[in-house]
Design an enzyme around this catalytic site. Sequence first.
Site, PDB file in Angstrom:
ATOM      1  N   LYS A  22      38.032  37.511  35.908  1.00  0.00           N
ATOM      2  CA  LYS A  22      38.771  38.689  36.400  1.00  0.00           C
ATOM      3  C   LYS A  22      37.814  39.709  37.009  1.00  0.00           C
ATOM      4  CE  LYS A  22      40.105  42.159  33.524  1.00  0.00           C
ATOM      5  NZ  LYS A  22      39.694  43.476  34.080  1.00  0.00           N
ATOM      6  N   ASN A  23      36.717  39.964  36.315  1.00  0.00           N
ATOM      7  CA  ASN A  23      35.823  41.025  36.778  1.00  0.00           C
ATOM      8  C   ASN A  23      34.970  40.631  37.974  1.00  0.00           C
ATOM      9  OD1 ASN A  23      36.917  42.627  34.849  1.00  0.00           O
ATOM     10  ND2 ASN A  23      35.136  42.615  33.471  1.00  0.00           N
ATOM     11  N   CYS A 116      44.817  56.651  30.064  1.00  0.00           N
ATOM     12  CA  CYS A 116      43.550  56.275  29.461  1.00  0.00           C
ATOM     13  C   CYS A 116      43.794  55.178  28.454  1.00  0.00           C
ATOM     14  CB  CYS A 116      42.879  57.484  28.843  1.00  0.00           C
ATOM     15  SG  CYS A 116      42.798  57.533  27.083  1.00  0.00           S
ATOM     16  N   ARG A 121      37.331  57.271  31.646  1.00  0.00           N
ATOM     17  CA  ARG A 121      36.516  56.379  32.486  1.00  0.00           C
ATOM     18  C   ARG A 121      36.175  57.127  33.752  1.00  0.00           C
ATOM     19  NH1 ARG A 121      38.745  50.260  31.726  1.00  0.00           N
ATOM     20  NH2 ARG A 121      36.725  49.629  32.472  1.00  0.00           N
ATOM     21  N   ASP A 305      33.585  43.933  26.065  1.00  0.00           N
ATOM     22  CA  ASP A 305      34.878  43.264  26.204  1.00  0.00           C
ATOM     23  C   ASP A 305      35.072  42.150  25.173  1.00  0.00           C
ATOM     24  OD1 ASP A 305      35.440  44.926  28.290  1.00  0.00           O
ATOM     25  OD2 ASP A 305      35.161  43.438  29.871  1.00  0.00           O
ATOM     26  N   ARG A 397      47.098  40.953  32.242  1.00  0.00           N
ATOM     27  CA  ARG A 397      46.144  41.506  33.209  1.00  0.00           C
ATOM     28  C   ARG A 397      44.905  40.627  33.312  1.00  0.00           C
ATOM     29  NH1 ARG A 397      43.893  46.466  31.476  1.00  0.00           N
ATOM     30  NH2 ARG A 397      42.641  45.963  33.289  1.00  0.00           N
TER      31      ARG A 397
HETATM   32  C1  UD1 Z   1      33.487  47.021  33.921  1.00  0.00           C
HETATM   33  C2  UD1 Z   1      34.480  45.954  33.562  1.00  0.00           C
HETATM   34  C3  UD1 Z   1      35.001  46.164  32.148  1.00  0.00           C
HETATM   35  C4  UD1 Z   1      33.844  46.260  31.172  1.00  0.00           C
HETATM   36  C5  UD1 Z   1      32.808  47.286  31.637  1.00  0.00           C
HETATM   37  C6  UD1 Z   1      31.548  47.294  30.790  1.00  0.00           C
HETATM   38  C7  UD1 Z   1      35.478  45.400  35.693  1.00  0.00           C
HETATM   39  C8  UD1 Z   1      36.697  45.407  36.551  1.00  0.00           C
HETATM   40  N1  UD1 Z   1      35.582  46.005  34.506  1.00  0.00           N
HETATM   41  O1  UD1 Z   1      34.179  48.259  33.865  1.00  0.00           O
HETATM   42  O2  UD1 Z   1      35.834  45.052  31.807  1.00  0.00           O
HETATM   43  O3  UD1 Z   1      34.339  46.652  29.909  1.00  0.00           O
HETATM   44  O4  UD1 Z   1      32.409  47.005  32.985  1.00  0.00           O
HETATM   45  O5  UD1 Z   1      30.973  46.037  30.747  1.00  0.00           O
HETATM   46  O6  UD1 Z   1      34.466  44.849  36.047  1.00  0.00           O
HETATM   47  N2  UD1 Z   1      30.464  55.605  33.325  1.00  0.00           N
HETATM   48  C9  UD1 Z   1      30.270  56.954  33.613  1.00  0.00           C
HETATM   49  N3  UD1 Z   1      30.443  57.361  34.909  1.00  0.00           N
HETATM   50  C10 UD1 Z   1      30.800  56.509  35.913  1.00  0.00           C
HETATM   51  C11 UD1 Z   1      30.986  55.143  35.597  1.00  0.00           C
HETATM   52  C12 UD1 Z   1      30.822  54.716  34.300  1.00  0.00           C
HETATM   53  O7  UD1 Z   1      29.953  57.739  32.743  1.00  0.00           O
HETATM   54  O8  UD1 Z   1      30.927  56.941  37.055  1.00  0.00           O
HETATM   55  C13 UD1 Z   1      30.280  55.143  31.931  1.00  0.00           C
HETATM   56  C14 UD1 Z   1      31.585  54.586  31.327  1.00  0.00           C
HETATM   57  O9  UD1 Z   1      32.378  55.614  30.761  1.00  0.00           O
HETATM   58  C15 UD1 Z   1      31.063  53.608  30.297  1.00  0.00           C
HETATM   59  C16 UD1 Z   1      29.774  53.082  30.930  1.00  0.00           C
HETATM   60  O10 UD1 Z   1      29.426  53.997  31.955  1.00  0.00           O
HETATM   61  O11 UD1 Z   1      30.726  54.270  29.113  1.00  0.00           O
HETATM   62  C17 UD1 Z   1      29.901  51.708  31.540  1.00  0.00           C
HETATM   63  O12 UD1 Z   1      31.022  51.649  32.374  1.00  0.00           O
HETATM   64  P1  UD1 Z   1      31.079  50.695  33.651  1.00  0.00           P
HETATM   65  O13 UD1 Z   1      29.977  49.687  33.570  1.00  0.00           O
HETATM   66  O14 UD1 Z   1      31.171  51.520  34.871  1.00  0.00           O
HETATM   67  O15 UD1 Z   1      32.456  49.942  33.427  1.00  0.00           O
HETATM   68  P2  UD1 Z   1      33.532  49.561  34.526  1.00  0.00           P
HETATM   69  O16 UD1 Z   1      32.868  49.188  35.804  1.00  0.00           O
HETATM   70  O17 UD1 Z   1      34.612  50.596  34.539  1.00  0.00           O
END
Ligand code: UD1
Length: 417
Positions: A22-23, A116, A121, A305, A397
């Site tokens: 999915k990711n 949320c 996020r 995850d 999903r």
């Molecule tokens: C992706 C995955 C999700 C997985 C996550 C972490 C997809 C579609 N989703 O989510 O399944 O759980 O990686 O492996 O690929 N953060 C900030 N600011 C930002 C962005 C992120 O503070 O602008 C923080 C988030 O709150 C979190 C951490 O960074 O604590 C990691 O998040 P991130 O790696 O961005 O996760 P996603 O890309 O949303």
Amino acid sequence: MSELCITGGRRLEGAIPVQGAKNSVLPILAASVLSGSVSVIHNCPDLSDVRATLAILRHLGCRVEQQGHTITVDASTLDRCDIPERLMREMRSSVIFLGALLARTGEARLCMPGGCELGPRPIDLHLAALRRLGVDVRELGGSIRCCASGLHGGEISLAIPSVGATENAMLAACGANGLTVIYNAAREPEIWDLQQYLNACGARVAGAGSSTVVVQGGMGLHTCQHTVIADRICAATFLSAAACAGGEVEVQGVPREQLVPVLQVFAEAGCRVRSEGDRMWISSDGHLRGVSPVRTAPYPGFPTDAQPVVLAALCGSTGSSVFVETMFENRYRYTMELARMGANIRVEGRVAVVTGVERLSGAALEAPDLRGGAALVVAALAAEGESCIRCLRHIDRGYENLSGVFADLGARITRRA
Ligand code: UD1
């Protein structure tokens, strides 16, 4: 309302080819707007998140065709750069369209996805990265408007190795003039898969899988074919189910290196685990032991995850195990549902302590989110009696035909419409 009814206690036996990730497929579909040409993407799982992404592509003017697990996107007809709230709300990862649309059209308009699920996020790192490439970002209420009259390469140092921010930066950088270097990039296999897709289109991206990704922007992109990698989190789900229900299961398509921290937990819990190439075997008598503390971390650490499914598997172990969730604040909601089955889990902030009980018993349950829902399925497969799980839209999903997969392994599981 549809529900999944599971009578637990059956050993699981057999081999499972793991669905596409999915990711990986979601950012690759978003990236398909970059080339202005045709992308043929194989091994796309049939998921509601994928369908939501296709709806966005159609809204943008792309022509999309789906045949089995192959999706063809013709982005030559793209004629808009906005994503309405109704489509954004379906799925948080639609934020990856920002980088893709900017690279293709120099403009992107979308709104912050509301609600949320796992806690806040934010997308501050995404926006900071885009600004480094010359993007003018305006946030108005819940909407974001990004414009770039001329995207240029630049140095981006991410404060956290965010998966989504790395992907957005890679996509925007493909449409920028000059070289972009992303430091402290996320190292997830799905980032590597995105790089493979982009390079197949003619982009020049290197370093994905390491913490420095380099993109030479401005390359002419063309038609391409790509096959999405297998889903390591689905693999972790099947391993977790086999570990606690007991049985012998072969998981096909995911290389062991992608799941080392998960495999280590099950080995420590008393399972026999072996692997060869991209095949893994787990054998378990269903009697697990508590394990050393599990702390989630960015790849190659223990995947956040996989935390819910692995924790669920340990609810019937002997001894206690501690989990520390470092990535998302609100990731233990499913433990309240597990408690209905008799699980003994104490949650305080980011820490959960699981003290094994002899046996869980079936209960009426509600999936609170995607992986939390999968955790309930895992627990129900090992529990005594029948569990019925509702709110399957969360599970749909990310898992294609989860009930069919477990039924093929010998589980007593049915989905009622
Ligand atoms: C992706 C995955 C999700 C997985 C996550 C972490 C997809 C579609 N989703 O989510 O399944 O759980 O990686 O492996 O690929 N953060 C900030 N600011 C930002 C962005 C992120 O503070 O602008 C923080 C988030 O709150 C979190 C951490 O960074 O604590 C990691 O998040 P991130 O790696 O961005 O996760 P996603 O890309 O949303």
